[in-house]
Design a protein around this motif. Structure first.
Motif, PDB file in Angstrom:
ATOM      1  N   VAL A  16      47.420  78.999  84.284  1.00 50.54           N
ATOM      2  CA  VAL A  16      48.064  79.541  83.696  1.00 50.54           C
ATOM      3  C   VAL A  16      47.457  80.889  84.116  1.00 50.54           C
ATOM      4  CG1 VAL A  16      47.328  81.269  81.123  1.00 50.54           C
ATOM      5  CG2 VAL A  16      47.610  78.072  81.630  1.00 50.54           C
ATOM      6  N   ARG A  17      48.535  81.848  84.057  1.00 47.63           N
ATOM      7  CA  ARG A  17      48.868  82.730  84.504  1.00 47.63           C
ATOM      8  C   ARG A  17      48.516  83.946  83.548  1.00 47.63           C
ATOM      9  NH1 ARG A  17      51.355  87.783  85.034  1.00 47.63           N
ATOM     10  NH2 ARG A  17      53.510  86.988  84.608  1.00 47.63           N
ATOM     11  N   TRP A  18      49.160  84.179  82.828  1.00 48.71           N
ATOM     12  CA  TRP A  18      48.585  85.010  80.743  1.00 48.71           C
ATOM     13  C   TRP A  18      49.384  84.321  80.180  1.00 48.71           C
ATOM     14  CZ3 TRP A  18      52.134  86.984  77.538  1.00 48.71           C
ATOM     15  CH2 TRP A  18      51.723  87.601  76.615  1.00 48.71           C
ATOM     16  N   PHE A  19      48.540  84.052  78.799  1.00 45.84           N
ATOM     17  CA  PHE A  19      49.012  83.606  77.742  1.00 45.84           C
ATOM     18  C   PHE A  19      47.986  84.163  76.863  1.00 45.84           C
ATOM     19  CE2 PHE A  19      48.974  80.947  74.062  1.00 45.84           C
ATOM     20  CZ  PHE A  19      49.925  80.070  74.485  1.00 45.84           C
ATOM     21  N   CYS A  20      49.403  84.297  75.356  1.00 48.81           N
ATOM     22  CA  CYS A  20      48.377  85.191  74.460  1.00 48.81           C
ATOM     23  C   CYS A  20      49.346  84.871  73.025  1.00 48.81           C
ATOM     24  CB  CYS A  20      49.935  86.608  74.157  1.00 48.81           C
ATOM     25  SG  CYS A  20      49.188  87.991  72.253  1.00 48.81           S
TER      26      CYS A  20
ATOM     27  N   LYS B  90      51.297  86.427  69.997  1.00 53.78           N
ATOM     28  CA  LYS B  90      53.063  86.820  70.606  1.00 53.78           C
ATOM     29  C   LYS B  90      53.097  85.198  70.958  1.00 53.78           C
ATOM     30  CE  LYS B  90      52.666  91.008  73.023  1.00 53.78           C
ATOM     31  NZ  LYS B  90      52.597  91.631  74.100  1.00 53.78           N
TER      32      LYS B  90
ATOM     33  N   GLY C 223      53.448  82.333  77.126  1.00 56.38           N
ATOM     34  CA  GLY C 223      52.741  83.027  78.134  1.00 56.38           C
ATOM     35  C   GLY C 223      53.407  82.443  79.387  1.00 56.38           C
TER      36      GLY C 223
ATOM     37  N   ASN D 232      51.913  79.456  87.150  1.00 53.84           N
ATOM     38  CA  ASN D 232      52.252  78.958  88.442  1.00 53.84           C
ATOM     39  C   ASN D 232      52.300  78.298  88.543  1.00 53.84           C
ATOM     40  OD1 ASN D 232      51.727  82.290  88.244  1.00 53.84           O
ATOM     41  ND2 ASN D 232      54.113  81.945  88.425  1.00 53.84           N
TER      42      ASN D 232
ATOM     43  N   ASP E 243      56.822  82.620  88.120  1.00 54.57           N
ATOM     44  CA  ASP E 243      56.452  82.136  86.687  1.00 54.57           C
ATOM     45  C   ASP E 243      57.018  81.747  86.431  1.00 54.57           C
ATOM     46  OD1 ASP E 243      54.388  84.290  86.767  1.00 54.57           O
ATOM     47  OD2 ASP E 243      55.668  85.833  85.627  1.00 54.57           O
TER      48      ASP E 243
ATOM     49  N   SER F 207      45.699  76.018  72.231  1.00 53.53           N
ATOM     50  CA  SER F 207      45.815  77.144  73.335  1.00 53.53           C
ATOM     51  C   SER F 207      45.769  76.977  74.605  1.00 53.53           C
ATOM     52  CB  SER F 207      44.719  78.660  72.184  1.00 53.53           C
ATOM     53  OG  SER F 207      45.171  79.397  73.417  1.00 53.53           O
TER      54      SER F 207
ATOM     55  N   ASP G  40      43.583  78.972  78.159  1.00 54.42           N
ATOM     56  CA  ASP G  40      43.273  80.507  78.709  1.00 54.42           C
ATOM     57  C   ASP G  40      43.603  80.464  80.114  1.00 54.42           C
ATOM     58  OD1 ASP G  40      41.078  80.423  76.310  1.00 54.42           O
ATOM     59  OD2 ASP G  40      40.214  78.484  77.690  1.00 54.42           O
ATOM     60  N   VAL G  41      43.334  81.281  80.409  1.00 53.57           N
ATOM     61  CA  VAL G  41      44.003  82.295  81.634  1.00 53.57           C
ATOM     62  C   VAL G  41      42.789  82.189  82.659  1.00 53.57           C
ATOM     63  CG1 VAL G  41      43.991  84.293  83.456  1.00 53.57           C
ATOM     64  CG2 VAL G  41      44.487  84.688  81.090  1.00 53.57           C
TER      65      VAL G  41
END
Length: 182
Positions: free
Chosen positions: A120-124, A127, A130, A133, A140, A155, A157-158
């Motif tokens: 996980v590179r980014w997750f919100c 929103k 995410g 990679n 992405d 959910s 985590d980064v």
């Protein structure tokens, strides 16, 4: 789904395990879970009781989150204030979802790939999306919350490792299936 083989005298009707009156085998549905609070509750199928589930039990199983409505099989300890899950044996998501093979979306055919290791590179969560990679690939891959929930995850985590299935669409790569990295 992660299955654990245990060397215990298991009674599958919700009664005690191996003569230990404080340990019970349960199956139930996740009522709610908050990673922020570090706990949640599972409603037992047989008795209707709520069993407390701490984040540690989920971590010991190899997950950091779980989606509401998942079915769990677990060992629960009988405590003064009620049942508390001490070991998760399996987690199943009610929703089963498969990649739509050979289906056309616009002019781009969906070409499924096999499960690939990714981070996980980014997750919100607010929103509901995410990016991950795939290992050894800098592109992405778009990841939506609904894909996580279909896999029983609430959910991510980064930096968390996952197994993902991706497809190429006109707007880029999209994750269509995910599993926890176990």
């Amino acid at each position: 789904m992660k299955l654990v083989t245990l060397e215990r005298n298991l009674v599958l009707d919700g009664s005690t395990i191996g003569g230990d009156a404080t340990l019970r085998h349960i199956e139930g549905t996740l009522k709610w879970f908050s990673a922020m609070k570090g706990y949640g509750f599972v409603t037992c199928n047989v008795s209707g009781e709520d069993a407390l589930m701490h984040q540690n039990a989920l971590h010991d199983f190899g997950q950091t989150s779980i989606a509401n409505g998942c079915t769990l099989e677990a060992f629960a300890s009988v405590k003064q204030r009620g049942l508390q899950i001490v070991e998760i044996l399996s987690i199943r998501s009610e929703a089963s979802w498969t990649v739509p093979h050979n289906k056309q979306i616009g002019l781009q055919p969906i070409k499924p790939t096999s499960m690939l290791p990714a981070r996980v590179r980014w997750f919100c969560k607010e929103k509901n999306y995410g990016f991950v990679n795939v290992f050894d690939d800098t592109r992405d891959c778009f990841l939506q919350t609904n894909v996580l929930e279909k896999a029983g995850l609430g959910s991510v985590d980064v930096g968390e490792a996952l197994c993902v299935e991706v497809i190429d669409r006109s707007g880029g790569r999209v994750v269509v299936s995910v599993r926890p990295w176990t």
